[in-house]
Write an enzyme that holds these catalytic residues in place. Structure first.
Site, short mmCIF file in Angstrom:
data_model
loop_
_atom_site.label_atom_id
_atom_site.label_comp_id
_atom_site.label_asym_id
_atom_site.label_seq_id
_atom_site.Cartn_x
_atom_site.Cartn_y
_atom_site.Cartn_z
N GLU A 160 9.20 4.82 6.98
CA GLU A 160 9.70 3.45 6.77
C GLU A 160 10.90 3.41 5.83
O GLU A 160 11.54 2.38 5.68
CB GLU A 160 8.58 2.56 6.21
N TRP A 182 -9.97 5.26 -11.17
CA TRP A 182 -9.27 6.01 -10.13
C TRP A 182 -9.15 7.48 -10.53
O TRP A 182 -8.77 7.79 -11.67
CB TRP A 182 -7.85 5.47 -9.95
N LYS A 221 -12.28 6.46 -5.87
CA LYS A 221 -12.68 5.35 -6.71
C LYS A 221 -14.08 5.64 -7.24
O LYS A 221 -15.07 5.48 -6.53
CB LYS A 221 -12.67 4.03 -5.92
N THR A 268 5.60 6.16 13.03
CA THR A 268 4.77 6.74 11.97
C THR A 268 3.70 7.61 12.64
O THR A 268 3.49 7.51 13.85
CB THR A 268 4.07 5.65 11.15
#
Ligand code: ADP
Length: 542
Positions: free
Chosen positions: A330, A443, A438, A185
């Site tokens: 992934e 959100w 936030k 990654t």
């Protein structure tokens, strides 16, 4: 095991053997690192892949050994992809744009035996070499040349190495769950982590992601993977191309809009793959030097959110379809692809547009769910936002060199993304959990703010970040790059947002800069922006 049907292990060798046998003369075009274009065929690539495997045998590189690459998309890289993996070793693709610290960490963590590299990376290898503990063979992906710094000796040359290889070499037999490729990654938070794909996961990913509602590539296509072979197997495109015997054009190191446009036109590309910023550059080049692209039908776009504004311009002005897809290292990487469903009852225009702008629905073999912060499953109703989790045949189980599982107790992988799912699995991604803003317990999606910003005719690029605020914890700040010649200002953009988003989501501040910091895999480096601008609202009135 029952013998009612034949059993053959799913291996990457079977893909290249198929291409060599049934698509022997199909052309592979490769832009060389040192200039010029080379033309070869699937059969020649397969012969060289066998030579790679047999040359590694002669060098005494054991089976299972990791063989790293630091290389662009070119035909030698393709030969290594197949020769190393099908030869029973592991192709470890390394992203050359990572920091030296991360590169040294990755190459030592993987314990690579061999390091193949392109000429452009000679200076990088000079810096890294003293720190690499396990690499025994450095291979420059070139014919023999004396044109290299002394400090790089001793060195092997790819073409010379292949002279010791045997094109009639046979792939060794092994189980389909043997590791084939390794990719780390990007490590934007913490050290990079290795994801080890098996032959089985790789072949299933190839078969499933190329269904008609997936990438749908056929032998009649000419493919241009602009996505790098150094990150997540160029989204599996070399394997898909081999499986169907498509013509493949590997663009080398020059990935600017003009160079790509040239290739799209001269090589009659039908399908391409790239991150959004690549297509923004191609669009700019097209607008500066318009030219017909009669063969180019569609491009698959992912890795970062694709703005509906760009999709529309490509479609209406150039009749090119940009298909949105989602995935991650992934997930090998393909998770979802945006293909419409058959609908007995047509959708409203607004609903159809919303779905079209999203990341699409899972291909067979991938399962998605949303959970809340306590891990409780949330409804897939197209409205409820939650943390996205995934499971499937080509999803990581545990990271390389780590004993601990990467999964939840009930066997799902937490993607770190936040989004909505509807009853058909259509995913609309709001944000990375670490990027979402936030604000006073609500959100705010940075993707939505950025889509509104780049829909403005004078904005080239935009990034929204959450900035610390004395009253609301965080408030949105928008950082924009104007189109050349534009003088659009904060007040004008403020009005633009007022007409398009609820008042509480309008950015508190809009800044203009010349370029956004980008990763090599097409993502805006928001941590750098937060580092730079994270405190600019601390003097704000509450
Ligand atoms: P890394 O190596 O940093 O993990 P990846 O290439 O694996 O990088 O990136 C995966 C992440 O990229 C996803 O979790 C998601 O946040 C983002 N991403 C991928 N595709 C899309 C998309 N179509 N829209 C928005 N974000 C995306």
């Amino acid at each position: 095991m029952s013998t009612f049907m034949m059993y053959q292990p799913l291996t990457s060798g079977s893909l290249i053997d198929h291409a060599a046998r049934y698509h022997a003369d199909t052309e592979i075009v490769s832009v060389n690192t040192r200039g010029g274009t080379e033309r070869t065929t699937w059969q020649q690539v397969a012969h060289n892949a066998h030579r790679v495997a047999s040359a590694l045998d002669h060098l005494g590189v054991p089976s299972g050994a990791r063989c790293a690459t630091l290389a662009w998309n070119n035909r030698r890289h393709l030969e290594i992809y197949f020769g190393v993996g099908a030869g029973g070793r592991v192709t470890h693709t390394v992203n050359p744009r990572l920091s030296d610290e991360h590169l040294i960490y990755i190459l030592n963590d993987a314990e690579d035996d061999v390091l193949f590299f392109d000429f452009s990376f000679c200076p990088l290898i000079q810096r890294l070499r003293p720190h690499l503990k396990t690499v025994k063979h450095y291979v420059l992906m070139e014919p023999h040349t004396d044109d290299i710094p002394e400090e790089l000796a001793p060195l092997l040359f790819f073409d010379e190495l292949l002279e010791h290889g045997d094109k009639n070499h046979r792939w060794p037999e092994f189980s389909e769950t043997t590791p084939a490729s390794l990719c780390y990654t990007s490590g934007t938070t913490g050290m990079p982590k290795g994801v080890l794909n098996t032959h089985r996961s790789l072949v299933l990913h190839t078969l499933s992601s190329n269904q008609p509602d997936g990438t749908g590539i056929s032998a009649r296509d000419c493919l241009l993977p602009v996505v790098p072979m150094f990150h997540v197997n160029a989204w599996g495109t070399p394997f898909i191309a081999a499986m169907v015997g498509a013509r493949l054009v590997l663009p080398g190191a020059k990935l600017d809009g003009e160079s790509l446009l040239q290739l799209l036109s001269s090589e009659c590309i039908t399908v391409a793959f790239g991150v959004p910023v690549i297509w923004a550059n191609v669009l700019e080049a097209l607008q500066n030097h318009p030219r017909p692209l009669p063969h180019f039908r569609r491009s698959f776009v992912g890795g970062a959110a694709l703005s509906p504004a760009m999709t529309e311009i490509f479609e209406t002005e150039h009749r090119i379809e940009l298909v949105h897809a989602w995935g991650m290292t992934e997930t090998s990487p393909i998770g979802t692809i945006n293909a419409p469903l058959h609908r007995p009852q047509p959708l409203t225009e607004a609903h159809a547009l919303t779905l079209k702008s999203g990341q699409g629905r899972p291909v067979f073999g991938i399962d998605l769910r949303l959970v809340d912060a306590d891990g409780q499953t949330l409804p897939s109703d197209g409205k409820t936002r939650g943390y996205l989790q995934v499971r499937g045949h080509w999803v990581v189980g545990h990271y390389f060199n780590q004993d601990k599982s990467a999964l939840t107790e009930d066997g799902w992988f937490d993607t770190g993304d936040i989004g909505t799912l509807d009853e058909h699995g259509y995913l609309i991604l709001c944000d990375r959990a670490k990027d979402i803003i936030k604000s006073g317990g609500e959100w705010i999606s940075t993707v939505e703010l950025e889509n509104v910003a780049v829909a403005h005719p004078e904005i080239q690029r935009a990034a929204a970040i959450g900035v610390t605020h004395p009253k609301w914890d965080e408030r949105p700040v928008l950082i924009c790059v104007r189109k050349s010649g534009s003088e659009v200002d904060e007040a004008a953009l403020h009005l633009w947002f007022q007409a398009r988003v609820p008042k509480w989501q309008i950015p508190d501040k809009i800044l203009f800069i010349d370029t956004l910091p980008m990763s090599a895999t097409g993502k805006v480096l928001k941590n750098e922006l937060r580092h730079e601008y994270g405190q600019i609202l601390m003097g704000a009135r509450t």
